[in-house]
Design an enzyme around this catalytic site. Structure first.
Site, short mmCIF file in Angstrom:
data_model
loop_
_atom_site.label_atom_id
_atom_site.label_comp_id
_atom_site.label_asym_id
_atom_site.label_seq_id
_atom_site.Cartn_x
_atom_site.Cartn_y
_atom_site.Cartn_z
N SER A 69 0.77 -1.27 0.11
CA SER A 69 -0.06 -0.06 0.06
C SER A 69 0.76 1.20 0.02
O SER A 69 0.54 2.33 0.11
CB SER A 69 -0.81 0.02 1.16
OG SER A 69 -0.16 -0.11 2.48
N THR A 75 -37.84 25.15 -16.25
CA THR A 75 -38.28 23.75 -15.71
C THR A 75 -38.26 22.94 -17.04
O THR A 75 -38.35 23.23 -18.26
CB THR A 75 -39.50 23.70 -15.01
OG1 THR A 75 -40.72 24.23 -15.92
CG2 THR A 75 -39.74 24.64 -13.77
N SER A 90 -9.97 24.08 -29.72
CA SER A 90 -9.79 22.55 -30.47
C SER A 90 -8.53 22.59 -31.07
O SER A 90 -7.97 23.50 -31.58
CB SER A 90 -10.93 22.65 -31.34
OG SER A 90 -10.63 21.60 -32.35
N LYS A 116 -13.09 27.39 -31.99
CA LYS A 116 -13.69 26.74 -31.08
C LYS A 116 -13.15 27.26 -29.50
O LYS A 116 -12.05 27.42 -29.48
CB LYS A 116 -13.62 25.39 -31.23
CG LYS A 116 -14.38 24.72 -32.16
CD LYS A 116 -15.13 23.42 -31.74
CE LYS A 116 -16.08 23.64 -30.52
NZ LYS A 116 -16.68 22.40 -30.34
N ASN A 149 -13.86 25.75 -25.99
CA ASN A 149 -14.57 24.66 -25.45
C ASN A 149 -14.56 25.04 -23.70
O ASN A 149 -13.58 25.23 -23.33
CB ASN A 149 -13.93 23.37 -25.87
CG ASN A 149 -14.09 23.16 -27.10
OD1 ASN A 149 -15.16 23.37 -27.83
ND2 ASN A 149 -13.15 22.30 -27.91
N GLU A 184 -16.72 20.75 -18.23
CA GLU A 184 -16.98 19.21 -18.66
C GLU A 184 -16.16 18.36 -17.89
O GLU A 184 -16.66 17.38 -17.16
CB GLU A 184 -16.34 19.11 -20.22
CG GLU A 184 -17.27 19.85 -20.99
CD GLU A 184 -16.52 19.86 -22.32
OE1 GLU A 184 -16.95 19.06 -23.38
OE2 GLU A 184 -15.51 20.81 -22.67
N TYR A 236 -10.47 -6.35 11.57
CA TYR A 236 -9.54 -6.06 10.22
C TYR A 236 -9.57 -7.08 9.25
O TYR A 236 -9.51 -8.19 9.66
CB TYR A 236 -8.38 -5.60 10.80
CG TYR A 236 -7.52 -5.23 9.83
CD1 TYR A 236 -7.56 -3.88 9.31
CD2 TYR A 236 -6.49 -5.92 9.02
CE1 TYR A 236 -6.80 -3.42 8.21
CE2 TYR A 236 -5.75 -5.57 7.96
CZ TYR A 236 -5.89 -4.40 7.41
OH TYR A 236 -5.32 -3.76 6.33
N GLN A 239 -7.51 -2.35 3.15
CA GLN A 239 -6.35 -1.44 2.48
C GLN A 239 -6.80 -0.81 1.06
O GLN A 239 -6.23 0.22 0.61
CB GLN A 239 -5.03 -2.38 2.27
CG GLN A 239 -3.76 -1.57 1.47
CD GLN A 239 -2.53 -2.66 1.63
OE1 GLN A 239 -2.14 -2.82 2.71
NE2 GLN A 239 -2.30 -2.96 0.38
#
Ligand code: ARG
Length: 478
Positions: free
Chosen positions: A20, A147, A269, A275, A277, A282, A309, A314
């Protein structure tokens, strides 16, 4: 002999599988603090000598300064202990008296997570402030309200921004609530069955600035529900942020044309040079999916585990750290993005009346002035809406005669009333009930929310100073 001595054969593949160490980078500093607190408690209770305690302290300080050397250990706890023993000799091995990696790791995660939560609270407060301060500038900026993503009724930009601010405020409140349960000490639970050494759990709890104990030693090492709770809170927070991000994407299209993102938060782009963006917004939407995935992953990891445990646990922690990073960066980026937005005020106002968005107020006005039932007024205005034209009083009269049996103009409904009902700005002004978009009401909410932000900042400062005070004193202990 170190405890990481494998049962015989070693294989790099198996070691890598068990390790880990990558995720443990996040708890290295926390582990050094936990080691210090545990040692002080052991010394105070006569379980290690002052000499051993200060020798080990020296090694921990070296590790903090110079970092550590990794051999074939499974995790950071082994690495630290091994380094301490190399530096201080076999007596370094006394550090692990009366504890286990099970209570150690749970304590480290809680300690590190606590700090990250405080930082996130700070970032969230900043985002809320940005939204509220922007609202302050736009209490009279008329915009379309939606709405079903269809024009519904006019509102104000302040009203809209305050809605996001309130959602973000609840996200903060959830974090603050979870913090109480994160900031608890499992230390001293040992493997799960406590220990026969006469340790003092309350002392390590106080030294580390925890607010209480995860008392039952079996529960203390078994549970990761504090992580689940935080991930659930992060998921809800991200869902709220994602909805804000979605509006930034939608509103910046040429179809909407309501706003423009600052260049810093947009990309162009690689092929289409015209463009711009909304990539940051996003990615906020996208990272939301990743955080939700982490919550599902951790729920799934935990659901079948018997007490206490299990090594499966982990696998939980990397999801937590990744989600924390995604959430914190999203909050920071959206904060910057929102504060640098350029709104197209003319277009917003022009669209506010589009799609007969004042229809509801026309029906309401008919009810208020002529006394007809709302459903009748709804039918009348529905007929008008179907024609697609702006109604005049004559048309209103003839349709009303059909549905209500009388002409509104003969019941005090004037040309001026019609004008007012069809004006988006007066629509908004009329909606001055609690929580409504009328400037008087949004101004009141802004004052109230600024007060709540200040209170939140004060609570955060209090939490930080309690933690810093405890850790400051821990640093001075010898
Ligand atoms: N690396 C482990 C974890 O993150 C630490 C605890 C290991 N305990 C054990 N009994 N093997 O959960």
């Amino acid at each position: 002999m170190f405890r990481n001595q494998r049962l015989g054969k070693t294989s790099q593949d198996v070691l890598d599988y068990l390790s880990s160490l990558e995720a443990d980078k996040r708890i290295f500093k926390a582990d050094l603090l936990v080691d210090r607190a545990h040692l002080i408690m052991l010394k105070e209770n006569g379980l290690v000598s002052s000499k051993v305690c200060s020798d080990i302290f020296l090694e921990l300080e070296k590790l903090e300064k110079n970092g550590y050397i990794i051999g074939n250990e499974e995790d950071v706890h082994e690495v630290i202990e091994k380094n301490v023993i190399v530096g201080a000799g076999p007596d370094g091995g006394r550090m692990h008296t009366g504890r286990s990696r099970n209570d150690e790791v749970a304590t480290c995660i809680r300690l590190a997570l606590r700090g990250e939560m405080l930082d996130l609270m700070h970032e969230q407060l900043s985002l809320i402030r940005t939204l509220v301060e922007l609202a302050e500038k736009h209490t009279t900026t008329i915009i379309p309200g939606f709405t079903h993503t269809q024009h519904a009724q006019p509102t104000t930009l302040a009203h809209h921004l305050l809605a996001h601010a309130d959602a973000a405020g609840r996200d903060l409140a959830r974090l603050e609530d979870a913090y109480l349960r994160v900031n608890q000490s499992p230390l001293g639970a040992a493997a799960f069955a406590s220990t026969g050494f006469k340790i003092d759990r309350q002392r390590t709890c106080n030294l580390l600035g925890f607010e209480g104990l995860v008392e039952n030693s079996m529960d203390a090492v078994s549970t990761r529900d504090f992580i689940l709770e935080v991930l659930a809170d992060l998921s809800i927070l991200m869902v709220n942020q994602s909805r804000l991000a979605e509006e930034l994407v939608l509103w910046s299209t040429s179809e909407f044309g309501y706003l423009e993102l600052d260049n810093l938060y947009a990309s162009t782009s690689s092929i289409m040079p015209q463009k711009k963006n909304p990539d940051t917004a996003e990615l906020a939407r996208g990272k939301t999916g990743s955080v939700l995935g982490s919550l599902m992953a951790v729920l799934s990891i935990c659901k079948g585990l018997p007490l206490s445990y299990n090594r499966d646990l982990q696998e939980v922690t990397p999801h937590l750290w990744r989600s924390m990073d995604w959430t914190r960066s999203t909050v920071r980026i959206l904060d910057g993005c929102v504060s640098s937005l350029k709104f197209n005020l003319e277009r917003l106002e022009q669209c506010a009346g589009a799609g007969f968005s004042t229809a509801t107020e026309l029906a309401d006005s008919l009810v208020r002035i002529t006394g007809m039932p709302f459903r009748t007024a709804h039918l009348i205005v529905g007929r008008i809406a179907a024609s697609g034209r702006r109604p005049d009083l004559g048309e209103l009269d003839s349709i009303s005669l059909e549905y209500a049996g009388f002409r509104p103009s003969e019941h005090d409904f004037s040309e001026a009333n019609l004008e007012r009902a069809l004006d988006p700005r007066s629509n908004v002004a009329l909606r001055a009930n609690t929580g409504g978009p009328a400037p008087v009401e949004t101004e009141r909410m802004i004052r109230d929310r600024l007060g709540r932000i200040a209170e939140g900042e004060e609570r955060l400062a209090g939490r930080r100073s309690r933690v810093e005070k405890a850790l400051g004193e821990l640093g001075k202990e010898r």
